[in-house]
Each structure stands twice: as C-alpha cells, then as structure tokens.
Motif scaffolding. Structure first.
Motif, short mmCIF file in Angstrom:
data_model
loop_
_atom_site.label_atom_id
_atom_site.label_comp_id
_atom_site.label_asym_id
_atom_site.label_seq_id
_atom_site.Cartn_x
_atom_site.Cartn_y
_atom_site.Cartn_z
N ALA A 1 -22.61 -13.29 0.82
CA ALA A 1 -23.43 -12.11 0.50
C ALA A 1 -22.67 -10.81 0.72
N ASN A 2 -22.11 -10.63 1.92
CA ASN A 2 -21.35 -9.43 2.21
C ASN A 2 -19.91 -9.60 1.72
N TYR A 3 -19.31 -8.49 1.30
CA TYR A 3 -17.95 -8.56 0.75
C TYR A 3 -16.97 -9.06 1.82
N PRO A 4 -16.29 -10.20 1.57
CA PRO A 4 -15.33 -10.71 2.55
C PRO A 4 -13.90 -10.24 2.23
N TYR A 5 -13.18 -9.84 3.25
CA TYR A 5 -11.75 -9.52 3.08
C TYR A 5 -10.98 -10.82 3.29
N ILE A 6 -10.18 -11.20 2.30
CA ILE A 6 -9.52 -12.51 2.32
C ILE A 6 -8.00 -12.34 2.36
N PHE A 7 -7.38 -12.94 3.38
CA PHE A 7 -5.92 -13.03 3.45
C PHE A 7 -5.50 -14.41 2.92
N SER B 1 3.86 -8.49 14.65
CA SER B 1 4.08 -7.07 14.43
C SER B 1 3.38 -6.56 13.17
N SER B 2 3.26 -7.42 12.15
CA SER B 2 2.59 -7.01 10.91
C SER B 2 1.11 -7.35 10.91
N LEU B 3 0.71 -8.28 11.81
CA LEU B 3 -0.68 -8.72 11.86
C LEU B 3 -1.61 -7.55 12.18
N VAL C 1 -4.67 -6.21 9.74
CA VAL C 1 -6.06 -6.24 10.19
C VAL C 1 -6.66 -4.83 10.12
N ALA C 2 -5.86 -3.82 10.45
CA ALA C 2 -6.33 -2.43 10.35
C ALA C 2 -6.64 -2.08 8.89
N VAL D 1 -5.64 5.67 -0.16
CA VAL D 1 -5.92 4.29 0.24
C VAL D 1 -5.85 3.39 -0.99
N ALA D 2 -5.18 2.26 -0.84
CA ALA D 2 -5.03 1.30 -1.93
C ALA D 2 -6.15 0.28 -1.92
N VAL D 3 -6.61 -0.08 -3.11
CA VAL D 3 -7.61 -1.14 -3.30
C VAL D 3 -6.94 -2.25 -4.12
N PRO D 4 -6.97 -3.53 -3.65
CA PRO D 4 -7.90 -4.11 -2.68
C PRO D 4 -7.34 -4.29 -1.27
N THR D 5 -6.13 -3.79 -0.96
CA THR D 5 -5.55 -4.08 0.35
C THR D 5 -6.15 -3.24 1.47
N GLY D 6 -6.59 -2.01 1.16
CA GLY D 6 -7.07 -1.11 2.20
C GLY D 6 -5.94 -0.38 2.90
N GLN D 7 -4.73 -0.53 2.43
CA GLN D 7 -3.58 0.11 3.05
C GLN D 7 -3.61 1.63 2.84
#
Length: 236
Positions: free
Chosen positions: A21-27, A54-56, A60-61, A206-212
C-alpha cells in the motif's frame, strides 16, 4: 532484495510495488548490477555485495529523504492554490507521483529542484508575518521569470517552491540548472523582507528515484547573513 538466483528481478519488484500500500523504497543487492540497471529493473538504487558500511549510511539517508518527500508533498492537509505560473501543491504531487511511477516502469530519471526560504520562521517571528510573506512573494516572482517555458514549478510549502526537471538531455544538465538558479537568485538584491532580517535561501537538487541530494547552495541575496537571534518572547 537479493534476486539470486533469478537473472531478472523486474517482475518481482513490480509485483511488490503493486501489492504494498505505502510506497516502498527498494534496494537491489548485486555484485555486478549498476545503478542505472537497478533503476531500470524498478528498484530505487543498488547496493553492492558484500555491503560496504561506508556507503550504507549514505544510501539509507537517500531512502529516508525520498520517503519523506513522498509523505510531505502528498500531505493534503494544506494546499497552495495555483497563481502566477506556479501550480498548486496538490497538482505538483500528482506530477511527482507520476515521475516516481515512470521511474519504476521505465527507469526514467527526474530531478526536483527545491528553492526554500530557510529562515522564513525567523523573519516571521522578528519582523512579522507580512514581512515574511512579502519575501516569499518576491521569491516566487523571480522563480517564474527564471524558469524555462517547459519547466514545471509548484509551491510545496508556505516558504518552499519545487521545480521539476524531466528527461535531461545530458547528465550534468540538472546540476547546471541548479547552479544557474542559485547564481541568478543571488543577484536579485531586492528579494528581501519588508523588515530588517536578511533573507536566506537554500537551493537543493534531489534525484528521483534514488533520493540522492546532488547539490545544495545556501545564498544570501542581500549579501548579509542573518544574525542568530531569539524572538522577544524567548529572550532572557
């Protein structure tokens, strides 16, 4: 998710998005997959195996940033009507959700340029609501003048505007646009409140879909940084 031993994770990822239901962020966990390949499979980003601590934290942010944007822009408890070339928050949210959907389906990249009057609350507290709203109105006028005809700009908060940059022709185009906006806004010395407090503006991409978050500028059109002060009711 780790797609092993599957060679194609796309059907699984799309099914997750359809059923949650809610938008999931998928790695996508992979030893060889690139970020571009991961987003084209429907994921938001890729994590290399074995996991790099170090990149994790950064990734996540990024995920938290995108999920907060989905929640905040989608919050319909307060809307801002379309005016002077700026579309309503609710209308911008539909375009934002569409950009996320196109990223899931086709791996299409979108970039959101946020222009925020960072010290709006300070101006309101020290110089009054009229002074703060006057500065926001001036900012809005200049953003409409600076945007390209094809750019979509919406008001996403009382003191924030968002510009949607779609289908960039080359990789550095969004960052160049952010730099151009920051430089131009810094030259408009009359973006000021009607009070004494100098205006502070944050320009972030901000980039979509990464959120960076690709870039962030902090600018002071008047050439003066606001002083750190306490409102009268908090002074001792």
């Amino acid at each position: 998710m780790d797609p092993s031993p599957l060679s194609n994770a796309r059907p699984v990822i799309l099914n997750i998005r359809r059923t949650v239901a809610n938008y999931p962020y998928i790695f996508l966990l992979s030893e060889t997959t690139t970020r571009e390949e991961a987003t084209k499979s429907g994921a938001n980003d890729v994590m290399s195996k074995p996991l790099d601590p170090s990149s994790l934290e950064e990734k996540v942010a990024n995920a938290e940033r995108l999920l907060q944007l989905v929640k905040r822009i989608g919050d319909d408890s307060e809307d801002f009507p379309s005016a002077g070339g700026v579309i309503a928050k609710s209308a911008f949210n539909q375009l934002f959700l569409s950009a996320i959907d196109r990223a899931d389906r086709y791996g299409e990249r979108t970039f959101i340029l946020f222009i925020t009057m960072s010290n709006y609350i300070d101006i309101r507290d020290f110089d009054g609501p009229y002074a703060a709203d006057y500065a926001v109105a001036k900012l809005s006028q200049y953003l409409v003048l600076l945007r390209r005809q094809s750019d979509i700009i919406g008001q996403t908060a009382k003191y924030e505007y968002a510009l949607m940059l779609q289908r960039p022709v080359y990789d550095t185009e969004p960052v160049e646009a952010a730099n151009r906006f920051a430089e131009s806004l810094n030259g408009f010395k009359d973006i000021a409140s009607s009070g004494a407090t100098p205006v502070e503006i944050t320009v972030s991409l901000v980039a979509v879909p990464t959120g960076q978050k690709l870039i962030e500028h902090l600018i002071y059109p008047s050439g003066q940084k606001p002083e750190v002060r306490k409102p009268a009711r908090q002074r001792t």
